[in-house]
Design a protein around this motif. Sequence first.
Motif, mmCIF file in Angstrom:
data_model
loop_
_atom_site.group_PDB
_atom_site.id
_atom_site.type_symbol
_atom_site.label_atom_id
_atom_site.label_comp_id
_atom_site.label_asym_id
_atom_site.label_seq_id
_atom_site.Cartn_x
_atom_site.Cartn_y
_atom_site.Cartn_z
ATOM 1 N N MET A 1 0.713 -1.339 -0.024
ATOM 2 C CA MET A 1 0.121 -0.132 -0.042
ATOM 3 C C MET A 1 0.852 1.387 0.149
ATOM 4 O O MET A 1 0.540 2.098 -0.793
ATOM 5 N N LEU A 2 1.973 1.379 0.976
ATOM 6 C CA LEU A 2 2.684 2.367 0.757
ATOM 7 C C LEU A 2 3.645 2.664 -0.453
ATOM 8 O O LEU A 2 3.691 3.727 -1.183
ATOM 9 N N GLN A 3 4.005 1.347 -1.166
ATOM 10 C CA GLN A 3 4.379 1.503 -2.564
ATOM 11 C C GLN A 3 3.570 2.008 -3.591
ATOM 12 O O GLN A 3 3.895 2.858 -4.512
ATOM 13 N N ALA A 4 2.344 1.596 -3.561
ATOM 14 C CA ALA A 4 1.475 2.057 -4.473
ATOM 15 C C ALA A 4 1.182 3.662 -4.107
ATOM 16 O O ALA A 4 0.761 4.196 -5.237
ATOM 17 N N THR A 5 0.933 4.090 -2.772
ATOM 18 C CA THR A 5 0.955 5.670 -2.652
ATOM 19 C C THR A 5 2.190 6.267 -3.352
ATOM 20 O O THR A 5 2.013 7.479 -3.680
ATOM 21 N N GLU A 6 3.032 5.826 -3.019
ATOM 22 C CA GLU A 6 4.217 6.273 -3.661
ATOM 23 C C GLU A 6 4.478 6.700 -4.973
ATOM 24 O O GLU A 6 4.594 7.406 -5.792
#
Length: 83
Positions: A69-74
């Motif tokens: 999820m953090l990677q997708a947000t980034e």
Amino acid sequence: MRKAFKSSTIQDQQVVSRSSIPNPVLELYHRGDKPPPLNILSPYRDDKKDALKFYTDPSYFFILWREKMLQATEDKRKEKRRQ
């Protein structure tokens, strides 16, 4: 003027805890097999993580999901900067 909506629903976390496990389930838990000795493989890992954690760590899947999820947000943030 109307008041803002306020939910009265209470979310109960840790519904199943050590103190709430029924005795038959607890007996099965204690009779279960021990995990394999994967910790002896830890010195051979390049990332220096405990090998047994990948077999028995209940938070592993949450951490994996959180990282995705953090990677997708980034990725979305980078995409917006490009536009």
